[in-house]
Design a protein around this motif. Sequence first.
Motif, PDB file in Angstrom:
ATOM      1  N   GLU A 129      60.085  -1.731  35.519  1.00  0.00           N
ATOM      2  CA  GLU A 129      58.656  -2.029  35.435  1.00  0.00           C
ATOM      3  C   GLU A 129      58.410  -1.118  36.837  1.00  0.00           C
ATOM      4  O   GLU A 129      57.151  -0.950  36.874  1.00  0.00           O
ATOM      5  CB  GLU A 129      57.899  -2.643  34.758  1.00  0.00           C
ATOM      6  N   TYR A 130      58.742  -1.619  38.009  1.00  0.00           N
ATOM      7  CA  TYR A 130      58.034  -2.307  39.266  1.00  0.00           C
ATOM      8  C   TYR A 130      59.527  -1.213  40.201  1.00  0.00           C
ATOM      9  O   TYR A 130      60.330  -1.301  40.505  1.00  0.00           O
ATOM     10  CB  TYR A 130      57.704  -3.438  38.754  1.00  0.00           C
ATOM     11  N   PHE A 131      58.277  -0.682  41.607  1.00  0.00           N
ATOM     12  CA  PHE A 131      59.050  -0.641  42.469  1.00  0.00           C
ATOM     13  C   PHE A 131      58.424  -0.562  43.858  1.00  0.00           C
ATOM     14  O   PHE A 131      57.733  -1.055  43.661  1.00  0.00           O
ATOM     15  CB  PHE A 131      58.649   1.000  42.282  1.00  0.00           C
ATOM     16  N   LYS A 132      59.188  -0.797  44.812  1.00  0.00           N
ATOM     17  CA  LYS A 132      58.549  -1.049  46.157  1.00  0.00           C
ATOM     18  C   LYS A 132      58.987   0.042  46.971  1.00  0.00           C
ATOM     19  O   LYS A 132      60.043   0.353  47.200  1.00  0.00           O
ATOM     20  CB  LYS A 132      59.233  -2.212  46.701  1.00  0.00           C
ATOM     21  N   GLU A 133      58.215   0.383  47.633  1.00  0.00           N
ATOM     22  CA  GLU A 133      58.785   1.168  49.021  1.00  0.00           C
ATOM     23  C   GLU A 133      59.166   1.075  50.260  1.00  0.00           C
ATOM     24  O   GLU A 133      58.728  -0.336  50.701  1.00  0.00           O
ATOM     25  CB  GLU A 133      56.761   2.144  49.546  1.00  0.00           C
ATOM     26  N   GLU A 134      59.920   1.425  50.308  1.00  0.00           N
ATOM     27  CA  GLU A 134      60.993   1.120  51.498  1.00  0.00           C
ATOM     28  C   GLU A 134      61.844   2.687  51.897  1.00  0.00           C
ATOM     29  O   GLU A 134      62.271   3.496  51.736  1.00  0.00           O
ATOM     30  CB  GLU A 134      62.200   0.259  51.080  1.00  0.00           C
ATOM     31  N   GLY A 135      60.801   2.642  53.202  1.00  0.00           N
ATOM     32  CA  GLY A 135      61.101   4.044  53.721  1.00  0.00           C
ATOM     33  C   GLY A 135      60.411   5.099  53.218  1.00  0.00           C
ATOM     34  O   GLY A 135      59.318   5.539  52.332  1.00  0.00           O
ATOM     35  N   ASN A 136      61.425   6.458  52.771  1.00  0.00           N
ATOM     36  CA  ASN A 136      60.695   7.305  52.004  1.00  0.00           C
ATOM     37  C   ASN A 136      61.103   7.348  50.640  1.00  0.00           C
ATOM     38  O   ASN A 136      61.198   8.905  49.544  1.00  0.00           O
ATOM     39  CB  ASN A 136      61.093   8.868  52.985  1.00  0.00           C
ATOM     40  N   LYS A 137      61.600   6.239  50.140  1.00  0.00           N
ATOM     41  CA  LYS A 137      61.778   5.966  49.049  1.00  0.00           C
ATOM     42  C   LYS A 137      61.118   5.258  47.823  1.00  0.00           C
ATOM     43  O   LYS A 137      60.434   3.856  48.464  1.00  0.00           O
ATOM     44  CB  LYS A 137      63.282   5.848  48.479  1.00  0.00           C
ATOM     45  N   MET A 138      61.489   5.250  46.718  1.00  0.00           N
ATOM     46  CA  MET A 138      61.106   3.622  45.552  1.00  0.00           C
ATOM     47  C   MET A 138      62.357   3.163  44.948  1.00  0.00           C
ATOM     48  O   MET A 138      62.923   3.597  45.441  1.00  0.00           O
ATOM     49  CB  MET A 138      59.765   4.042  45.050  1.00  0.00           C
ATOM     50  N   VAL A 139      62.113   1.256  45.073  1.00  0.00           N
ATOM     51  CA  VAL A 139      63.042   1.111  45.007  1.00  0.00           C
ATOM     52  C   VAL A 139      63.038  -0.037  43.810  1.00  0.00           C
ATOM     53  O   VAL A 139      61.565  -0.161  43.957  1.00  0.00           O
ATOM     54  CB  VAL A 139      63.080   0.331  46.069  1.00  0.00           C
ATOM     55  N   ALA A 140      63.427   0.075  42.772  1.00  0.00           N
ATOM     56  CA  ALA A 140      62.473  -0.670  41.867  1.00  0.00           C
ATOM     57  C   ALA A 140      64.109  -2.264  41.683  1.00  0.00           C
ATOM     58  O   ALA A 140      64.684  -2.336  42.396  1.00  0.00           O
ATOM     59  CB  ALA A 140      64.489  -0.393  40.750  1.00  0.00           C
ATOM     60  N   ILE A 141      62.908  -2.961  41.281  1.00  0.00           N
ATOM     61  CA  ILE A 141      62.309  -4.143  42.343  1.00  0.00           C
ATOM     62  C   ILE A 141      61.964  -5.301  40.743  1.00  0.00           C
ATOM     63  O   ILE A 141      62.067  -4.163  39.793  1.00  0.00           O
ATOM     64  CB  ILE A 141      60.951  -4.643  42.356  1.00  0.00           C
ATOM     65  N   THR A 142      62.503  -6.250  40.252  1.00  0.00           N
ATOM     66  CA  THR A 142      62.219  -7.224  39.175  1.00  0.00           C
ATOM     67  C   THR A 142      60.345  -7.462  39.533  1.00  0.00           C
ATOM     68  O   THR A 142      60.430  -7.299  40.673  1.00  0.00           O
ATOM     69  CB  THR A 142      62.960  -8.814  39.115  1.00  0.00           C
ATOM     70  N   ALA A 143      60.093  -8.246  38.408  1.00  0.00           N
ATOM     71  CA  ALA A 143      58.164  -9.315  38.580  1.00  0.00           C
ATOM     72  C   ALA A 143      58.300  -9.964  39.336  1.00  0.00           C
ATOM     73  O   ALA A 143      57.143  -9.950  39.812  1.00  0.00           O
ATOM     74  CB  ALA A 143      57.870  -8.999  36.960  1.00  0.00           C
TER      75      ALA A 143
END
Length: 552
Positions: free
Chosen positions: A403-417
């Motif tokens: 459900e959740y994503f975090k910006e890392e540089g020029n991409k979004m990375v899937a993360i947990t709540a």
Amino acid sequence: MKIKYFLIACFSITAFSHFSVSAQVNGSNPDDGYQKLPQLSQGLHGYISMNMPQQKEGFGYGVSFYVNAWPLLEKPLSNFQIGLPGTWVVPDNRGFEDPLCPIGTYGRDNWPQRGPSYRDVFQTIEGSLGFWGSTQFGSTTAKYRMNGTANCYSGEISSPGWGFGQTKPLAKDAMGMAQLSNHLIIPPDGITFVKGTSGELMGNAWMALPIVVAQPKKDGKAASGDESWTCFLNASNFKGPIAFYIPGIWSKIADNYPTAEGRTLDTREGVVGAGAIEINSVPRFEATDKNGVVYSKIPRLQFPVDKDGITTLMQDATLYSKNAIFGPLQSFFNDGGVIPNRFPVDASFVPQCSTDKTTYDQGPNSTPIQGIDSYFQETMLGKSSYGLKWKKEVKNGLAFFPEYFKEEGNKMVAITASEVPDDINLKTQNFNPARTGRTYKSLSNEGNVYQTPGPKSQTFKATLTDGSIVTYQWYKFIDQPALQSLNLSSADKETIQKRVEKIHASWTSDKTYMAAPTKGKLVTLDKAIIVKPPKGMEVGYVPIVIQQEAGK
């Protein structure tokens, strides 16, 4: 604005319309520090697909497969569209490089990258289980829609009477799908299933049948062939054909355009595309932490899994030759004998498919998403079956997409709540629920195709599991609205009517046509859409939907 995405590979990704969603700023409560964030569009886009090698010659007269039916969301949401695996059939024009789409059609004028032939967007039969932004009556369980375009996406057909996502009925000369079943009604908002459906399989086939008589070239109109592409379903409580594309709707594009003559789906074998989930219109929320890092949230997508942690998406994909149903049915109509029922194994071909590399993106700049492969892996489950092998997030028979994503540089990375900061109010956001939409209503003025020749029964009503009410009437098959633009001779009308009467008498909804799935349980259709003909109309008459509206 309408945008279309396409995937040409093994069994089809349906080219559903993408509806942009403007930000919706909602209220906040300053007393508890909670702030309602604006809901945005473009939360997730991508494909989970199965590819097939080049189609074996001679096996372009039909395709069948099974697909998983389940509630992708806990509750229906607005501005949400994901198509589950479905079909993609185009006329076999491989190697033909002249422009099949005339100037003035949507495909020719807007998609130069599809040139020079435009054969991939020339004509298509599509459709699948899924969830669509154009749904008027939201449903937690997927619905099934047929869809197709005969004119380079200048128009679309989705049911006998309506186009895809349109509540206004199609014009007389744009109707291209005829009702065939005399035991099942086809709601324009999609075929519904019993409540509680989750993980059962729906059998689906498109088979070329010789129902409508071929028509010669006359009065400036191109000749049309005798291939009536027909949709079959296989469920626990219904089996058999439900509707077909009228051959003349395909040949119409060749009127005054010789390049397309003999190149349309009424005269040529079909080439089958890809089996895929199309993740199209998904809403999102965004929030930024104190360090300027962007986090995003999408709706929680759920998938049924078996005891081995597998979600089956599509299975038992099979192609058919002319000797499967078309040839034997043609012989039956011409010479009598025994009508063919089952799709024969000796006229079928099971392709050796493979999974496709899956990519995902988010936001207006199509920012790549990474990390989803840590949740599941696409996997083949047989020669022509595929699904997902889950690595985590499996609870009570369900697995969950991140459900959740975090910006890392020029991409979004899937993360947990747990990795989302609490102080940015992202985890507390709720997506806008689906709302009841407009009514599908046919024409009621005198002289239109619904009134002339007109129905042979009173009106009947059925309340579906999505809460809507469908109104329908019984028509003599040849008198149904979709056939009135063909200008058939009296002799041809009689021939076609007699063919359908033979089909009704022999192809009952309790017989087996498709081979049973190699594993799994069949889905159950909404009992309200299964109907019984009135007395005296048991053979040769069909139920035609004239309205679908919200329930009381």
